[in-house]
Each structure stands twice: as C-alpha cells, then as structure tokens.
Design a protein around this motif. Structure first.
Motif: not given
Length: 756
Positions: A333, A377, A383, A618-619
């Motif tokens: 990531y 982000y 995360a 994105y995750y």
C-alpha cells in the motif's frame, strides 16, 4: 467479629475465613431466605476464592444519607476530572478506586458528627441521617455510584468532531440527549443478559477483584504478624510511593513516559527511530516508567489473568513486530511514503489530507472535490489495525460459539428453572431482584426517545430511524459474546469498526450519521458490559440488587450531564484545543482519542468504506481479515481436540489475541511494552512463585498505584499547570525520536525530514 486470618493448608493455598464486615454474623436459616452455604463452600475460581468473602449480613444499612451525599459528590468530581484530562496527550484516567479511597475518611467523619436522631419515629416513613458506623456496603454503593463518572461517554467524541474538526453546529440539548440515551441504553442489554454474565461463577470479572480486595483492606481489621505488613499498611506505603513518584513523569522528568534509547544511539537515522520510538514507531526496547501511560489503555496490568496477558503479548508481537514491518519494508500500500505508525490521513505525496475540502455546504461528501484532492492514504500500522479489528469481530462470535456454546445453550434452557448456584448466588437469593420489566421499560423509553430525536433533529444528527434500529439489533446480538470474553479475560472486544463499516456502506457521505450509528451500536454494548460488571461487584459484596440498580441509574444521569458540561466548557475556553497544527509543541491539549475518532468518521462516514475498503478502494484486500478471524478459533478448537492432554491450548483466546492492538492508535508501543512486563511479573512470577504475597497484596497494590497517581496528577495541574509553570530541558521533551514519523520513499518531501 474475628480478625482477618489467612489459613494455609498443606498445599500452600490460602483459604479466606473472615466475615465480610465488623459486627457481622453469618447467615443461617433463621436470618435469611437464601440457602445456607456449606462452611467450606467457595467459588470454583481460585482468584475469587482467595479474594471474595463468603459471608453476609442482610441487616446492614445500605441506602443512607451518607451514600447519597458522598456518591453524588464523587460522581460529579470523577466525571469532571476524567473529561478534563481526556483531551490531554497522555489521558489521565482517574478510576473509581480513587473515590473509593477518598470517601472513607469522609464517611467516618459523617458518622461521627451527624445527628443520629430518628425523624418521624414510629411512623412507616421514619428515617435517620446517621444509621450507625460507616460500613462496607454503603461504601460499595458509593463506589458504584461514582463509577458512573469514571468512564468517558463515547458520544462526546461526536460533539468534539462536529464542533472542532468539522466546524459545524451541534446544540447542547441535542448533544445531551445523544449522550444520555447512549449511556442508558446499555441497561436494556444488561437486564436481558445478566442471568448469563452475573450469576454463573465462571463469569468472574477479574477487574472487580481489585476493588473487592481494596474494600476489605479499608474496612477489615487485620492482625499483623511479625515481620510482615497488614494490607492497610501495605496500601498506605504503596499509595505514598505512587503519589510521590508521579512528580517525576508528571512534571520534572516527562521523558520517563517513554525511554526510547535506540533513538538516542542513532539520532540521524530514520530507520533506527522508526524501530525504536515508543510513541511514533515500533517501540523496540522502549519502556515507560509512568503508571498513567501503563494503565491508560489496557487497564491495570495487575488485574490481568496470565493467560490473557500471554494472548495480548502474542497478538501485539504478531501485529507490531511481524505483520507491520513486513508490510512496510515490502512497501505494501505504498507504505514507505507515510510514517510507519500514525493516526493521520495522507495524500499520495505523504502530506496531511485536507478533509475540509471534500465537505460541501450541506455537511455531505463532495465527490467532485474528492476526485480533485485524490485518494486518502493511511499509515501501514493504521491500515493493519483495521484489519485485525475485522478479524477480532468474527473471532469473537466464533470463539464463544465453539468454546462456550454448549454452556450458553444449557443456561438458556434452564433460565427459568432452578439451577445449581455457587455460594455467592445462594447468598444473593435473600434479596429482592430487579424485575425484568424495569430494564424493559428503560430500553423501550430510550428507543422511543432516540427515534424522536433522530427524526426531529435530522439536520444535526443525519441518522435515519431505520439505522438506529439496526444499531440496536447489532448491540443485542453482540452483547453476550463480548460479555463472555470480558468476564473471563478482563479484555473487551469492541464493535466500533464493524458498526461504522456497516452504516458506511448503507448510508455513505454522512459523517455525523456514521458517528451516531457507531455510538449507539458500540457504546450501548460497552455500557451494558460496564453495568454488568458493577452488578457482579455488588454480587460479590452482597449489595441488594434494587439499591444497586438505583445507584447506577442516578449515577449515569449525573455523569452524562457533568461530562458534557465539562467538554463544552473546555471547547469554549482552551484556545485551539485538539488542533495540533496550531498548538505549541509542548501543549498537552492534543486530544489523541478525538483525532482517531474524527479520522474514522472521515474514512467510514464522509468518504465511505466502498471508496477505501470496497471495490472502489485501495485497501480492499484487508477484508480477508474477516475470514482469517473466523477460522482462527476453529483451528484452536481442532488443536484442542487433536491434543486433549495439552491444556495450554484451551488458554488461547483468539478474540483477545487478535484484538490485542485494537487500542493502537491512540495507544502506542510503549504503553504495551510496559504493560506486558508488569502483567507478566504479577500474573505469572508473583502468582506462581510468591502466591501468598500475591493473594494478600496484588490487587491492593493496583488500587494504591491508581489512587496515588490520580491525586498527584490533580495536584500538579491545580498548582502548576493552571499557573503556567513549566520546565524546558532535555527530560521534558517527548521520546526524542523526531525522525520516527518521516517517510522513507524516494522523492517524498515532508518538513523536518531528510529527503531520500
């Protein structure tokens, strides 16, 4: 009354034989409707048997003028102080133990000075302000009353996020209704599940033993044997030491909070500081000598059972020293563009994200502005913390089903039948129980009031009626499994992530609605667990359930008003509170928990999980953690079946192991390092090799450390902080790891960091 004695048998096990109170008689068939316990009958849980007495006197006055006066005063003070200190960099959590100690001299003073005249003598409604000596039962009820002010209402995070971070309007009265309803809603779940989480001896609630031990130390007379200390003497010495010592980390030498020695050895190395920083990195070798940071997020390490400590240590090590470093150094990531440990939100270039730019004038998500600003982000640890939160949730449900399903099914079938009870349940049968309809009424009234405020003030709360009912359904479903974990391990899995995940998918773009759904779904469970824990404390101390219920309700209402009033006052009087960019580096008003709460509202509420963790995000691969969490308890169960002689396998509690780092951030590595070390020394070394000392002094020591810290912390603030008196030297800085938050990707430019 006999003096307190500890009798040792041939196996060096301690059997407590003391009555509960001075001038107390044992209950027998002539004085009680409860079954008479056998003389040597005790709890099957060893820690409970060593700590909780098995006698009672039902004639001791409990609901007294002293209880109302001191309970209300203690609740108000605890509520004010805990909310006041909650906004600070290292939140000072003043537990009910402090009030438990402080009210003792006041109680004895009132007993000695207030008239013992009986008003309306001979009438049905006669009463007296002074029914006799200050006793342990009214002391317990005062503490339960005060305990309502010991925990900060989670709903106040909504107020802070809306007023400070989003800069929008939320009125005081709407805020008060949300705070009160979220706090009181938990009574409904507590009433439904108390037969499963209070009466069974297996649900032993380890944290309560700290308070039980302290009550006995403060009220019972002990004969001091030669060469040893009584528990009262031990408590006084430990209290004075804790009180005196906190001058160092609290004022003279704040760096004691986190001694990150690797940073001192490599002052110009980003990598070394990422590894060694206890506040902004992985915390390898970092250790703290500050009880407030040790106990602020995980509770007292002295109250943690050793198997729970081992699970936390393994889970913490797995996430912090295996998963996170591997993900970071393999640049998962784009992790190297951001700090390895941070709760902030970032742009693709490593800069702080301007969230105000993606909020439109209607307090709603602006998709066009988001396309312009770019994706959000997260730091790799942030995360991963969401990933293990997903795993912890599914592991909680599966673990309870696999390991406790048969027992819960048996309890369900026998809920309305007479069933086998331990000695404490037998003694409690003499008191009138709280009728089920009391809890039902509170539950229904709260649901109706919340539905009304959600519809009438929808412009401020954004929460539709159906979303609130869904939050209630989630709370109902998860209260029992989370209660079982908490009652047996002293660690509570939480629903904060899954609640915001669900409403984020169903109702994206509305951050306040997301926060409200999370609070109603998550905090009503947490409050229900807190009420059940207090019920168990009253169960151990033989407090009439109806008196306990009354004290809890009154304390909760008083606490909600004081907490919100204090928060409102601070937000209006402290310049730039919570605004880290506008505060001086030495300012304590950094609001770590409120920042995490606000960031979560942006991720799950404003932007929505679909754009971050869903098919547009994105995750999205982090969702595999849900499956991993569901499989983990099954693997442990299969191991247990395959190797039944290996008893240690059953001590693997996957929800605790996977949820070990659920408090990180805002908790940091140094909080965990120090906590694990002390919990190991207490729960393993002292418990196994110095068992007699542990039985007499362990929980007393925990209470003394809490109380000494709290009193000195308040004294330092009143005498020094309010006067602006501060020190500026090397020892008053943070951990000295200024480069720990720097990126390591090539070409990323961040102020104060070297360019790779």
């Amino acid at each position: 009354m006999k003096n307190f004695e500890e009798q040792e048998d041939d196996n060096n096990e301690i059997r407590l034989t003391t009555p509960l109170l001075q001038n107390t008689t044992r209950i027998d068939a002539s004085t009680s409707h409860a079954p008479s316990p056998a003389r040597d009958e005790n709890s099957p849980i060893e820690q409970v048997a060593l700590t909780v007495p098995v006698t009672d006197d039902p004639n001791i006055p409990v609901v007294t003028f002293r209880m109302w006066t001191l309970g209300t005063l203690a609740c108000i003070l605890l509520s004010f102080l805990n909310q006041f200190f909650w906004y600070r960099r290292e939140p000072l959590s003043i537990t009910a133990i402090s009030a438990q100690i402080a009210v003792v001299p006041l109680g004895h003073l009132m007993a000695a000075t207030i008239t013992n005249r009986v008003f309306f003598s001979g009438k049905k409604y006669q009463f007296t302000l002074n029914p006799g000596p200050f006793n342990m039962k009214e002391h317990v009820l005062i503490t339960i009353f005060a305990n309502s002010g010991a925990g900060n209402p989670y709903a106040i995070h909504i107020v802070s996020a809306v007023k400070i971070f989003y800069g929008k309007t939320l009125t005081f009265w709407v805020s008060l209704i949300v705070v009160v309803t979220t706090q009181v809603l938990g009574f409904g779940w507590a009433g439904i599940f108390r037969r499963y989480l209070v009466e069974p001896a297996a649900m032993w609630w380890p944290q309560n033993l700290v308070q039980v031990s302290l009550f006995r130390a403060l009220h019972e007379k002990e004969v001091r044997t030669k060469g040893s200390l009584t528990r009262n003497e031990f408590f006084l010495i430990a209290f004075i030491c804790s009180f005196t010592y906190y001058v160092l980390p609290g004022y003279l030498f704040p760096m004691l909070t986190s001694l990150s020695w690797i940073c001192w050895m490599f002052p110009k190395s980003v990598l070394a500081q990422q590894i060694g920083s206890g506040l902004h990195g992985l915390g390898v070798g970092a250790i703290g000598f500050d009880w407030s940071s040790i106990s602020s997020y995980l509770g007292s390490p002295l109250a943690s059972p050793w198997f729970a400590t081992a699970n936390i240590a393994v889970g913490y090590g797995l996430v912090t020293y295996v998963i996170t470093p591997l993900a970071y150094w393999f640049n998962v990531y784009e992790a190297k563009r951001f700090p390895i440990f941070s709760d902030d939100l970032f742009t693709a270039t490593g800069q702080s994200y301007n969230t105000s730019a993606i909020v439109d004038s209607n307090f709603h998500f602006d998709s066009d502005a988001y396309e312009k600003e770019g994706e959000i982000y997260l730091s790799i640890f942030f995360a991963m913390s969401y990933g293990v939160s997903f795993a912890c949730l599914t592991a909680t449900v599966v673990h309870v089903f696999v390991f406790h399903g048969r027992e819960l099914w048996r309890l369900s079938k026998s809920a309305f039948q007479e069933k086998k009870m331990d000695v404490h349940s037998k003694l409690m049968r003499q008191y009138k129980q709280v009728p089920e309809w009391w809890f039902t009424c509170i539950l229904v009234i709260n649901i109706l009031a919340t539905l009304f405020v959600c519809e009438y003030y929808k412009s401020q709360l954004q929460l539709p009626w159906w979303a609130f009912l869904l939050a209630c359904a989630l709370a109902f479903f998860f209260t029992l499994p989370i209660g079982v974990i908490t009652a047996t391990t002293n660690q509570m899995p939480t629903l904060n992530v899954i609640t915001e995940y669900i409403i984020g998918y169903l109702y994206p773009g509305y951050p306040v609605a997301n926060m409200c759904f999370k609070v109603y779904g998550h905090i009503s469970v947490k409050q229900g667990i807190a009420f059940l824990q207090d019920f168990k404390l009253g169960h151990y101390m033989k407090i009439p359930p109806r008196s306990m219920f009354m004290a809890q309700v009154c304390g909760t209402l008083v606490s909600a008003l004081v907490h919100l009033g204090t928060s409102w006052w601070l937000m209006d009087t402290v310049p730039n509170i919570c605004e880290r960019a506008l505060l001086s580096p030495s300012s304590p008003w950094t609001c770590p928990s409120d920042h995490v709460f606000y960031d979560a509202s942006v991720i799950w509420g404003l932007i929505g999980p679909r754009r971050i963790f869903g098919d547009l995000g994105y995750y999205n691969s982090i969702n595999w953690f849900f499956l991993a969490g569901a499989l983990a308890p099954i693997l442990v169960w299969l191991l247990h079946k395959a190797f039944p002689s290996q008893n240690w396998i059953t001590l693997i509690t996957t929800p605790v192991l996977l949820g070990a780092t659920i408090n990180m951030p805002p908790a940091t590595s140094v909080n965990y390092n120090s906590w694990i070390i002390i919990a190991f020394l207490s729960g393993f070394v002292a418990y196994r090799y110095h068992h007699n000392w542990w039985a007499r002094h362990n929980y007393v020591l925990s209470g003394a450390l809490d109380a000494g810290l709290a009193f000195m912390g308040v004294l330092l603030y009143v005498s020094l902080d309010m006067e602006g008196v501060s020190l500026d030297w090397w020892g008053s800085k943070s951990d000295g790891c200024t480069l720990a938050s720097c990126p390591t990707a090539a070409g990323i430019v961040v102020d104060g960091c070297p360019i790779i």
